[in-house]
Design a protein around this motif. Structure first.
Motif: not given
Ligand SMILES: Cc1ncc(COP(=O)(O)O)c(C=O)c1O
Length: 391
Positions: A275-284, A246-247, A98-99
Motif C-alpha cells: 500500500i505504501a508503494d502505491m501511495t508513494e506513486l499516488a503522491i509523486r 486505507r492509506s 496510518f490506515p
C-alpha cells in the motif's frame, strides 16, 4: 458483561444518525428507485496506474512487516510534496503513516488530549469527530459555524469557549459537511489564539485536492509561526478516489511524530509495504482523478443552487470544495430531519443536518457524487416536493 468506560463514552454515537440512509438502502433492495444522496464516495474507480502499482508491489513480495512510521519511499514523497505545497521544509521525520485520515486523527487526538482536557470542534462537524474526542477521554466543546460567515470557523467563537482546560482546536479545511474553506486570515486569527493559549491545532485536510476552481486552499501547516503546534491529517481516500486502500498520514512537528510513534506501533505494528508503494506513486504523480471530480461536483453544486433558488423557496449554501452541498429547508416549515424523511417518500434520500451537530437543524446535506442522470432526476423530485410543501 463488563466493558470499560471508553465503550460507554462511545456508546450511542453514530447509529441513530443514519436512519434515512439505512431506510433508503432497505427500500432500494426491493426496487423502490430512491435516488441516494446521503453518503459521498468518490464517483470514479481507482486509476489503473495505482491498481497496477499495487499488483506489482504484491508480486514483488512487498508483503512483509514494515515499520511503525512508514516506508522510506513514501515518507520521502510526502516530505517533497508538503515542502512544495506548504512552502516550508518538511522531512520524513515530520510524518507518520496510518490506515487513512480517520486512524491518523484518532492517534493524533490521543497524542494531544486526554481526560480533563477540552477540544474545540466546529459544529457542524464530520460524523466521527465526537467519538474521536471522547475516545481520548477529553470533552468536546462545540464551536458554532455560522451560515452568515460562510460556515468558516471564527476566532471570536473559539475565544468565547476557551478555558484553562482547552488543549486543542480541530479544524476541517475544506470542510465536511459545509464545503467551506478557511481563508489565510481565518487561520492567522485562529493561530494567534492557539499561540496565546498554548493550544494544538489539528487540521483535517482530506478534501484538499477537491477545491473548486474559484477557491484557494491554505493549510495552517504553511505558517512558520505555528510549526510547533499544527498537526495535519490526510489520505489518498478522496484525492485519488481510493478510500478502500486505507492509506493516510499525519504531518506535524518531528518531536510530536517521534513521541506518537510508540502509540502508532502499538496500535498497528507497522504499515503495509504494498500500500505504501502505491501511495508513494499516488503522491509523486499527483491525482488524475481529482480535477475531473472537482469539475463534476462543482457543476452539480451550481445546478442544485440555480434550480432550487429560481424554482423553490429552499436556499443552498454553495460549497467551495468537496462532495456535498447544504440546503436550507426552513421554507417547508419542517426541520431537516422531518424534511429528509418526507423527501424519502418522494424518492430522494438526503442526510438530515442534525446528523452533523446541533447547528444544522434547518438544513440537509446533499451528496454531489451521483451520476448526472440520477442527479437530474433527484433535482426534479426535490423541486416538485418543495413546490407542494412550501408554506
Ligand atoms: C472530514 C473527513 N475526515 C476524514 C474522513 C475519513 O477519511 P479516510 O478515508 O482518509 O479515513 C472523511 C471521510 O468522509 C471526512 O469527510
Amino acid at each position: 458483561m463488563k466493558t470499560t468506560t471508553v465503550t460507554k463514552r462511545l456508546a450511542g454515537l453514530g447509529g441513530v444518525k443514519w436512519g434515512v440512509y439505512r431506510k433508503a438502502r432497505e427500500l432500494n433492495q426491493s426496487g423502490a428507485g430512491i435516488v441516494e444522496m446521503t453518503i459521498g464516495e468518490p464517483d470514479v474507480a481507482v486509476s489503473d496506474a495505482l491498481i497496477d502499482a499495487t499488483i506489482a508491489a504484491l508480486q514483488a513480495g512487498r508483503t512483509g512487516y514494515s515499520n511503525g512510521r512508514g516506508e522510506a519511499g513514501l515518507l520521502d514523497a510526502l516530505a517533497e510534496r508538503y515542502s512544495a505545497t506548504r512552502g516550508r521544509d518538511f522531512r520524513p521525520g515530520n510524518f507518520l503513516c496510518f490506515p487513512g485520515t480517520q486512524t491518523a486523527l484518532f492517534a493524533v487526538m490521543a497524542g494531544v488530549a486526554e481526560a480533563g482536557d477540552e477540544v474545540l470542534v466546529g459544529d457542524p462537524m464530520y460524523a466521527t469527530y465526537e467519538g474521536v474526542v471522547r475516545a481520548s477521554g477529553a470533552e468536546m466543546v462545540a464551536v458554532p459555524l455560522r451560515p452568515e460567515h460562510g460556515f468558516r470557523m471564527q476566532a471570536a467563537d473559539i475565544a468565547a469557549r476557551i478555558t484553562p482546560r482547552s488543549r486543542a482546536i480541530l479544524l476541517t479545511t475544506p470542510h465536511n459537511p459545509t464545503g467551506a474553506i478557511l481563508t489565510a486570515e481565518d487561520i492567522a486569527r485562529i493561530g494567534q489564539l492557539a499561540i496565546a493559549h498554548d493550544l494544538w491545532i489539528i487540521s483535517d485536510e482530506v478534501y484538499e485536492e477537491l477545491v473548486f476552481d474559484d477557491a484557494d486552499f491554505t493549510s495552517p501547516l504553511a505558517d512558520p509561526a505555528l510549526a510547533d503546534r499544527v498537526v495535519a491529517v490526510s489520505s489518498i481516500s478522496k484525492s485519488h478516489a481510493a478510500p478502500g486502500f486505507r492509506s493516510g498520514w499525519c504531518a506535524g512537528p518531528a518531536a510530536f511524530c517521534e513521541a506518537l510513534l510508540p502509540y502508532s506501533e502499538t496500535m498497528l505494528f507497522g504499515n503495509q509495504p504494498f500500500i505504501a508503494d502505491m501511495t508513494e506513486l499516488a503522491i509523486r504523480r499527483g491525482s488524475e482523478a481529482a480535477p475531473a471530480m472537482v469539475e463534476r461536483f462543482e457543476s452539480r453544486a451550481h445546478l442544485l443552487a440555480d434550480r432550487l433558488t429560481t424554482e423553490t423557496a429552499l436556499t443552498v449554501h454553495r460549497p467551495a470544495a468537496g462532495m456535498f452541498a447544504l440546503v436550507n429547508v426552513s421554507a417547508t416549515g419542517l426541520d431537516g430531519e422531518a424534511y429528509a424523511w418526507d423527501l424519502l417518500q418522494a424518492g430522494v434520500a438526503v442526510m438530515p443536518g442534525s446528523a452533523f451537530g446541533d447547528n444544522l437543524n434547518d438544513w440537509v446535506r446533499v451528496a454531489l457524487t451521483i451520476s448526472d442522470t440520477e442527479f437530474a432526476t433527484a433535482l426534479d423530485r426535490i423541486v416538485d416536493h418543495a413546490k407542494k410543501n412550501t408554506r
